[in-house]
Design an enzyme around this catalytic site. Structure first.
Site, PDB file in Angstrom:
ATOM      1  N   GLY A   1      36.964  47.047  36.714  1.00 23.27           N
ATOM      2  CA  GLY A   1      37.034  45.624  37.052  1.00 23.27           C
ATOM      3  C   GLY A   1      37.252  45.313  38.522  1.00 23.27           C
TER       4      GLY A   1
ATOM      5  N   ASP B   1      41.398  43.244  38.792  1.00 26.70           N
ATOM      6  CA  ASP B   1      40.573  42.031  38.781  1.00 26.70           C
ATOM      7  C   ASP B   1      41.353  40.822  38.292  1.00 26.70           C
ATOM      8  OD1 ASP B   1      40.721  43.032  36.176  1.00 26.70           O
ATOM      9  OD2 ASP B   1      38.560  43.007  35.814  1.00 26.70           O
TER      10      ASP B   1
ATOM     11  N   ASP C   1      46.513  39.139  33.164  1.00 30.74           N
ATOM     12  CA  ASP C   1      46.417  38.320  31.959  1.00 30.74           C
ATOM     13  C   ASP C   1      47.765  38.423  31.220  1.00 30.74           C
ATOM     14  OD1 ASP C   1      45.167  36.821  29.954  1.00 30.74           O
ATOM     15  OD2 ASP C   1      44.307  38.568  28.977  1.00 30.74           O
TER      16      ASP C   1
ATOM     17  N   LYS D   1      45.877  34.557  35.143  1.00 31.00           N
ATOM     18  CA  LYS D   1      45.951  33.628  33.996  1.00 31.00           C
ATOM     19  C   LYS D   1      47.417  33.523  33.608  1.00 31.00           C
ATOM     20  CE  LYS D   1      41.807  34.867  31.408  1.00 31.00           C
ATOM     21  NZ  LYS D   1      41.380  35.461  30.131  1.00 31.00           N
TER      22      LYS D   1
ATOM     23  N   PHE E   1      38.009  32.910  28.889  1.00 32.37           N
ATOM     24  CA  PHE E   1      37.496  34.256  29.107  1.00 32.37           C
ATOM     25  C   PHE E   1      36.389  34.203  30.152  1.00 32.37           C
ATOM     26  CE2 PHE E   1      35.338  38.227  28.535  1.00 32.37           C
ATOM     27  CZ  PHE E   1      36.415  39.100  28.432  1.00 32.37           C
TER      28      PHE E   1
ATOM     29  N   ASP F   1      34.104  41.873  33.140  1.00 27.07           N
ATOM     30  CA  ASP F   1      33.069  42.160  32.150  1.00 27.07           C
ATOM     31  C   ASP F   1      33.396  41.610  30.779  1.00 27.07           C
ATOM     32  OD1 ASP F   1      35.240  44.040  31.647  1.00 27.07           O
ATOM     33  OD2 ASP F   1      33.860  44.985  30.231  1.00 27.07           O
TER      34      ASP F   1
ATOM     35  N   ARG G   1      29.217  42.253  34.993  1.00 31.63           N
ATOM     36  CA  ARG G   1      30.024  42.539  36.179  1.00 31.63           C
ATOM     37  C   ARG G   1      29.297  42.127  37.459  1.00 31.63           C
ATOM     38  NH1 ARG G   1      34.603  45.527  34.653  1.00 31.63           N
ATOM     39  NH2 ARG G   1      34.295  47.103  33.060  1.00 31.63           N
TER      40      ARG G   1
HETATM   41  P1  IMP Z   1      46.333  42.361  30.830  1.00 34.13           P
HETATM   42  O1  IMP Z   1      46.749  43.760  30.543  1.00 34.13           O
HETATM   43  O2  IMP Z   1      46.390  41.506  29.584  1.00 34.13           O
HETATM   44  O3  IMP Z   1      47.044  41.709  31.994  1.00 34.13           O
HETATM   45  O4  IMP Z   1      44.802  42.375  31.129  1.00 34.13           O
HETATM   46  C1  IMP Z   1      44.261  42.863  32.266  1.00 34.13           C
HETATM   47  C2  IMP Z   1      42.865  43.396  31.987  1.00 34.13           C
HETATM   48  O5  IMP Z   1      42.254  42.687  30.910  1.00 34.13           O
HETATM   49  C3  IMP Z   1      41.976  43.177  33.176  1.00 34.13           C
HETATM   50  O6  IMP Z   1      41.969  44.309  34.002  1.00 34.13           O
HETATM   51  C4  IMP Z   1      40.643  42.902  32.563  1.00 34.13           C
HETATM   52  O7  IMP Z   1      39.900  44.112  32.414  1.00 34.13           O
HETATM   53  C5  IMP Z   1      40.921  42.357  31.186  1.00 34.13           C
HETATM   54  N1  IMP Z   1      40.791  40.869  31.108  1.00 34.13           N
HETATM   55  C6  IMP Z   1      41.763  39.949  30.902  1.00 34.13           C
HETATM   56  N2  IMP Z   1      41.265  38.695  30.892  1.00 34.13           N
HETATM   57  C7  IMP Z   1      39.941  38.830  31.084  1.00 34.13           C
HETATM   58  C8  IMP Z   1      38.866  37.876  31.191  1.00 34.13           C
HETATM   59  O8  IMP Z   1      39.011  36.645  31.112  1.00 34.13           O
HETATM   60  N3  IMP Z   1      37.623  38.412  31.390  1.00 34.13           N
HETATM   61  C9  IMP Z   1      37.387  39.749  31.508  1.00 34.13           C
HETATM   62  N4  IMP Z   1      38.365  40.663  31.428  1.00 34.13           N
HETATM   63  C10 IMP Z   1      39.632  40.209  31.217  1.00 34.13           C
HETATM   64 MG    MG Z   2      37.583  44.750  31.510  1.00 34.53          MG
END
Ligand code: IMP
Ligand code: MG
Length: 195
Positions: free
Chosen positions: A55, A111, A114, A142, A163, A170, A176
């Site tokens: 990402g 990237d 979340d 987010k 999303f 991706d 991407r």
């Molecule tokens: P976390 O572990 O929930 O903070 O998520 C981080 C990872 O989830 C990022 O590195 C992304 O690969 C993926 N991710 C979270 N939200 C999105 C989105 O809206 N689009 C694409 N990938 C996302």
């Molecule tokens: Mg991803």
């Protein structure tokens, strides 16, 4: 007055996008400022940048060119999303690093922040290697989705809970290479045929 033959100004760069959330131009100008912010924070100290791939590939490549502090670069691969829009398992680190981190200033680049689970797993792993410091930089944040107590030190844009794809982000390894960040059409977010 003749009517303009030009198409609507907001023509989408990809048919699978519902709308553009962050334009290519907005990304470009924000990255310049973010690069300056990071350079000001580190000064002449060397930064060991760890990009979380895939990402952060596009974001890191562009951002690093705006950082004036000395930089060493390595990458780490973490998996959790597979082919859905919500995490299917705890993040797993799939690679090992080549660079030593002991007494180094580590800057993790991802990237998007979340739930925060990916970065917290990676931060914990980095800390085991006894770095002098660990900071984090994400292109997108987010905030409302967080379920661990974590904020990034450097953030490109705070975005709503949608999303998004493009500029490195991706869905099932697709999209991407779209040059902006856009909201993926909801009916395309879980197609079972996309293995
Ligand atoms: P976390 O572990 O929930 O903070 O998520 C981080 C990872 O989830 C990022 O590195 C992304 O690969 C993926 N991710 C979270 N939200 C999105 C989105 O809206 N689009 C694409 N990938 C996302
Ligand atoms: Mg991803």
């Amino acid at each position: 007055m003749p009517t303009s033959k030009k198409g609507p100004k907001s023509k989408l760069p990809h048919p699978d996008l519902e709308r553009v959330l962050v334009s290519e131009a907005a990304i470009k100008s924000r990255l310049k400022l973010l690069g300056r912010e990071i350079s000001d924070a580190y000064g002449d100290q060397e930064i060991t940048v760890i990009a979380i791939i895939n990402g952060a590939v596009f974001f890191s490549a562009d951002l690093l060119r705006h950082i004036t502090s000395p930089v060493r670069l390595d990458c780490i691969r973490v998996s959790s999303y597979r082919n859905s829009t919500s995490p299917v398992s705890e993040p797993r680190i799939l690679d090992t690093l080549l660079l030593d981190l002991e007494n180094r200033h580590v800057l993790l680049i991802d990237d998007i922040l979340d739930t925060g689970r990916t970065l917290s797993v990676v931060i914990a792993e980095m800390r085991k290697r006894k770095p002098a410091s660990v900071k984090t930089c994400v292109l997108l944040d987010k905030k409302v989705r967080r379920d661990v107590d974590l904020e990034a030190d450097f953030v490109g844009f705070t975005i709503p809970d949608r999303f998004v794809v493009g500029y490195g982000l991706d869905f099932a390894e697709r999209y991407r290479n779209i040059s902006c960040i856009g909201v993926l059409k909801p009916d395309l977010q879980n197609p079972p045929e996309w293995a």
